[in-house]
Design a protein around this motif. Structure first.
Motif, short mmCIF file in Angstrom:
data_model
loop_
_atom_site.label_atom_id
_atom_site.label_comp_id
_atom_site.label_asym_id
_atom_site.label_seq_id
_atom_site.Cartn_x
_atom_site.Cartn_y
_atom_site.Cartn_z
N ILE A 1 51.85 -59.28 16.58
CA ILE A 1 51.70 -57.91 15.44
C ILE A 1 50.91 -57.10 16.77
CG2 ILE A 1 50.95 -57.07 13.53
CD1 ILE A 1 53.16 -59.06 13.21
N ILE A 2 51.48 -56.15 16.84
CA ILE A 2 50.81 -55.09 17.81
C ILE A 2 49.72 -54.16 17.24
CG2 ILE A 2 52.24 -53.06 17.43
CD1 ILE A 2 52.70 -53.25 20.58
N SER A 3 49.62 -54.20 15.86
CA SER A 3 48.46 -53.28 15.30
C SER A 3 47.93 -53.92 14.25
CB SER A 3 49.35 -51.83 14.73
OG SER A 3 48.47 -51.32 13.72
N GLU A 4 46.58 -53.76 14.27
CA GLU A 4 45.47 -54.35 13.16
C GLU A 4 45.93 -53.79 11.84
OE1 GLU A 4 41.40 -54.74 15.81
OE2 GLU A 4 42.32 -52.95 15.50
N ALA A 5 46.30 -52.66 11.75
CA ALA A 5 46.75 -52.16 10.42
C ALA A 5 48.05 -52.61 10.02
CB ALA A 5 47.12 -50.66 10.51
N GLU A 6 49.03 -53.20 10.69
CA GLU A 6 50.11 -54.00 10.46
C GLU A 6 49.59 -55.27 9.96
OE1 GLU A 6 53.21 -53.31 12.93
OE2 GLU A 6 53.15 -51.17 12.77
N MET A 7 48.75 -55.98 10.81
CA MET A 7 48.36 -57.32 10.20
C MET A 7 47.68 -57.39 8.75
SD MET A 7 48.23 -59.95 12.73
CE MET A 7 46.51 -60.92 12.50
N GLU A 8 46.77 -56.24 8.48
CA GLU A 8 46.14 -56.51 7.17
C GLU A 8 47.31 -55.96 6.08
OE1 GLU A 8 43.01 -56.64 6.39
OE2 GLU A 8 43.03 -57.28 8.70
N ILE A 9 48.38 -55.43 6.31
CA ILE A 9 49.49 -55.01 5.42
C ILE A 9 50.28 -56.46 5.45
CG2 ILE A 9 51.87 -54.21 5.18
CD1 ILE A 9 50.68 -51.52 6.62
N LEU A 10 50.42 -57.23 6.47
CA LEU A 10 51.27 -58.47 6.21
C LEU A 10 50.33 -59.38 5.42
CD1 LEU A 10 52.67 -58.74 9.85
CD2 LEU A 10 53.84 -58.70 7.73
N LYS A 11 48.99 -59.61 5.59
CA LYS A 11 48.04 -60.32 4.87
C LYS A 11 47.90 -60.19 3.64
CE LYS A 11 44.74 -60.36 8.08
NZ LYS A 11 43.59 -60.57 8.82
N ASN A 12 47.51 -58.85 3.22
CA ASN A 12 47.30 -58.29 1.92
C ASN A 12 48.31 -57.99 1.05
OD1 ASN A 12 44.63 -58.78 2.89
ND2 ASN A 12 44.45 -56.59 3.66
N ASP A 13 49.33 -57.27 1.44
CA ASP A 13 50.53 -56.98 0.77
C ASP A 13 51.53 -58.02 0.71
OD1 ASP A 13 49.34 -54.42 0.01
OD2 ASP A 13 49.95 -53.91 1.85
N PHE A 14 52.01 -58.55 1.88
CA PHE A 14 52.99 -59.52 1.92
C PHE A 14 52.42 -61.01 1.83
CE2 PHE A 14 55.12 -55.78 3.94
CZ PHE A 14 56.02 -55.63 3.23
N LYS A 15 51.21 -61.04 1.54
CA LYS A 15 50.58 -62.47 1.51
C LYS A 15 50.91 -63.48 2.50
CE LYS A 15 48.69 -60.62 -1.89
NZ LYS A 15 47.39 -60.09 -2.05
N VAL A 16 51.18 -63.20 3.79
CA VAL A 16 51.65 -64.10 5.07
C VAL A 16 50.72 -64.58 5.56
CG1 VAL A 16 52.67 -64.05 7.32
CG2 VAL A 16 53.57 -62.47 5.41
N ASN A 17 50.79 -66.04 5.45
CA ASN A 17 49.45 -66.86 6.13
C ASN A 17 49.19 -66.41 7.46
OD1 ASN A 17 47.94 -69.21 7.08
ND2 ASN A 17 49.09 -70.40 5.78
N GLU A 18 47.88 -66.07 7.82
CA GLU A 18 47.38 -65.70 9.16
C GLU A 18 47.75 -66.62 10.08
OE1 GLU A 18 43.47 -63.75 10.46
OE2 GLU A 18 43.22 -64.70 8.78
N ASP A 19 47.95 -68.16 9.62
CA ASP A 19 48.25 -69.02 10.95
C ASP A 19 49.67 -68.54 11.57
OD1 ASP A 19 45.98 -70.40 10.25
OD2 ASP A 19 46.96 -72.00 9.02
#
Length: 411
Positions: free
Chosen positions: A155-173
């Motif tokens: 993931i190239i952007s920290e903002a997109e990391m947060e969207i994936l973790k918080n909105d889509f509930k993707v496991n950070e692993d």
């Protein structure tokens, strides 16, 4: 024996045309430091701007969509790692990799979140605020499924990391924040850059096949540039970018100082000649390559909130972030006229490159994560039940559609 990497590219890398092309070259360079034998394969036709990968020791080969020949190809290559360039390539070839090379580590490089870019574009066209109704689009369903099917997604952007973790509930692993990986800008390099007095005019740059770039040029033409030109009547805006179509070239207007320059043979040269970079991006995702180019070449900028997203973190930007046209134009004029402010913003840009996009730091983290997954592949995949579910035959609509097309093409 050297490890083998297969990269399946959506397009052939064009580092002089797009940020995505530069990003791919950075990934290739990272794997080359670890002595990987690299094969780059793509179903896309090559353009004249494509980089000659064989010149740096990367094998190039063409592959076909919906064709069993890929099965024989990948089985014979037997890669240790397969890197998918954008989610569409995982959809097309991921199941074939899993069937023929089940132990290969599968990595997805999103470039940016396509679903986020598409949702923002639709909200912009609808003249509505972007919300989850736009984010949770059909592209998102496909893209998030691909992320779950892979062992690691970049993931190239920290903002997109947060969207994936918080909105889509993707496991950070399953995720790794990996922005552009850039060399440090030394004091010697800075000292050789043209000064405030040696530069003139404004610049914007970007691949015109990318809709946010074309829209930004239209926005400059119709709204922002007239406001700047009113205060600086002799100054020009130089617009560079690959694949300028007729609709782009017809925006050229010499009397207004709005000059379509087309493809830049050397982005560093044209960026160093300019005094200020303008990037009023109104929708999109990922990191903006033009802002990276500006910071590396000591060119302060004015951009939008979308343009600045994920770029600066807690550091000061190399210019101003404005969404209101009048404010955008006024800050651009201030940067153009005020040497003290210009030099201050330039220094901020160097700090951003050296602190947030340090190549050695990010390469080390990337390679360490790959090593961890290799050492614990069974456990890593067992912990990803969603991925297992999506690999199950009842969920593999893409596979069976591809098989159907393959049989149909034989008829």
């Amino acid at each position: 024996m050297n490890k083998r990497l297969l990269i399946i590219g959506f397009v052939w890398p064009e580092p002089r045309s797009s940020a995505a092309g530069s990003r791919m070259m950075q990934l290739i360079e990272t794997f080359q430091t670890q002595n990987y034998n690299i094969t780059f394969a793509s179903p896309c036709a090559k353009s004249d701007n494509a980089f000659n990968l064989e010149s740096i020791g990367v094998l190039q080969t063409t592959i076909e969509l919906n064709n069993g020949s890929f099965d024989d190809f990948v089985k014979g290559l037997n890669p240790d790692i397969v890197l998918f360039d954008r989610f569409m390539m995982e959809e097309q070839f991921g199941w074939r990799v899993t069937e023929n090379c089940p132990n290969a580590i599968k990595i997805l490089d999103t470039e940016d979140l396509h679903s986020l870019r598409k949702g923002r574009h639709q909200a912009f066209k609808d003249e509505k605020l972007f919300d989850k109704a736009y984010l949770f689009n059909d592209t998102a369903k496909r893209e998030i499924a691909c992320i779950h099917r892979c062992d690691l997604t970049l993931i190239i952007s920290e903002a997109e990391m947060e969207i994936l973790k918080n909105d889509f509930k993707v496991n950070e692993d399953l995720l790794l924040y990996l922005p552009f990986m850039l060399d440090e800008i030394s004091k010697e390099i800075i000292g050789n850059l043209p000064s405030f007095e040696d530069r003139e005019h404004f610049i914007t740059i970007g691949n015109f096949l990318h809709e946010p770039n074309y829209n930004a040029v239209l926005y400059l033409k119709d709204t922002i540039w007239p406001l700047i030109r009113k205060q600086l009547p002799k100054v020009e805006l130089h617009i560079y970018g690959a694949y300028a179509s007729q609709k782009v070239n017809q925006l050229h207007n010499g009397k207004q100082g709005f000059l379509i320059k087309g493809f830049a043979e050397d982005v560093n040269t044209v960026m160093q000649q300019a005094k200020v970079c303008l990037a009023p991006i109104r929708f999109g995702a990922g990191l903006k390559g033009k802002l990276i180019d500006a910071m590396q070449n000591g060119t302060p900028m004015v951009t939008s909130t979308i343009g600045a997203e994920g770029m600066f973190g807690d550091l000061e930007p190399n210019g101003f972030v404005e969404d209101i046209p009048n404010n955008f134009a006024n800050q651009a004029v201030q940067l153009y006229n005020n040497e003290r402010v210009w030099e201050e913003k330039q220094e901020y840009g160097f700090a951003v490159i050296n602190n947030r996009f340090n190549a050695q730091k990010h390469k080390k983290m990337f390679l360490s994560r790959i090593e961890s997954i290799v050492d614990n592949l069974y456990t890593h995949r067992q912990n990803n039940f969603m991925g297992q579910m999506l690999h199950h035959h009842s969920m593999q609509s893409t596979k069976f559609m591809s098989r159907w097309i393959e049989e149909k093409n034989k008829a």
